[in-house]
Design a protein around this motif. Structure first.
Motif, short mmCIF file in Angstrom:
data_model
loop_
_atom_site.label_atom_id
_atom_site.label_comp_id
_atom_site.label_asym_id
_atom_site.label_seq_id
_atom_site.Cartn_x
_atom_site.Cartn_y
_atom_site.Cartn_z
N ASN A 9 0.87 -1.17 0.00
CA ASN A 9 0.00 0.00 0.00
C ASN A 9 0.91 1.23 0.00
O ASN A 9 1.68 1.44 0.94
CB ASN A 9 -0.91 -0.02 1.23
N PHE A 10 0.82 2.05 -1.02
CA PHE A 10 1.69 3.22 -1.18
C PHE A 10 1.55 4.18 0.00
O PHE A 10 2.50 4.85 0.38
CB PHE A 10 1.39 3.93 -2.49
N TYR A 11 0.36 4.26 0.59
CA TYR A 11 0.16 5.16 1.71
C TYR A 11 0.99 4.77 2.93
O TYR A 11 1.31 5.62 3.76
CB TYR A 11 -1.31 5.27 2.09
N GLU A 12 1.37 3.50 3.06
CA GLU A 12 2.21 3.12 4.19
C GLU A 12 3.52 3.88 4.17
O GLU A 12 3.97 4.38 5.20
CB GLU A 12 2.48 1.61 4.18
N ILE A 52 8.52 1.26 -8.72
CA ILE A 52 8.88 2.04 -9.90
C ILE A 52 7.65 2.33 -10.74
O ILE A 52 7.50 3.41 -11.30
CB ILE A 52 10.00 1.35 -10.72
N ASP A 53 6.71 1.38 -10.83
CA ASP A 53 5.47 1.61 -11.57
C ASP A 53 4.65 2.71 -10.91
O ASP A 53 4.08 3.56 -11.58
CB ASP A 53 4.63 0.33 -11.65
N MET A 54 4.59 2.68 -9.60
CA MET A 54 3.81 3.69 -8.88
C MET A 54 4.38 5.07 -9.12
O MET A 54 3.64 6.02 -9.39
CB MET A 54 3.81 3.35 -7.38
N MET A 55 5.67 5.21 -9.04
CA MET A 55 6.30 6.52 -9.23
C MET A 55 6.18 6.98 -10.69
O MET A 55 6.02 8.16 -10.95
CB MET A 55 7.77 6.46 -8.81
N PHE A 56 6.24 6.06 -11.63
CA PHE A 56 6.18 6.42 -13.04
C PHE A 56 4.78 6.90 -13.43
O PHE A 56 4.63 7.86 -14.18
CB PHE A 56 6.60 5.22 -13.90
#
Length: 87
Positions: A9-12, A52-56
């Protein structure tokens, strides 16, 4: 690798960054763990497989908004946990 280990979870990460930014000398690990739980429960889930996918794929404005929401929820969670501590 299990399926459980395949996603995050990116929010973590954002909540941990906000906790680090607001950390005070008197904060205990138990207190900060409770703060993290409360803050994450108040935020939506944003799952990803590879960071990397999330940041891209995340627009700069969306990331900024997510960071601001995370900080606001950490601040609110700090107050909530402080007011509801068991003695």
């Amino acid at each position: 690798m299990s399926l459980r280990d395949a996603i995050d979870n990116f929010y973590e990460r954002l909540v941990l960054d906000a906790i680090d930014a607001t950390r005070q000398e008197a904060d205990t690990t138990d207190y900060l763990t409770d703060v993290m739980c409360v803050a994450l429960n108040r935020l939506p889930n944003r799952y990803y497989r590879h960071s990397i996918d999330m940041m891209f794929y995340l627009a700069d404005e969306e990331l900024k908004s997510m960071k601001e929401k995370s900080l606001a929820e950490v601040m609110a969670a700090r107050d909530f946990v402080r007011e509801h501590q068991r003695e």
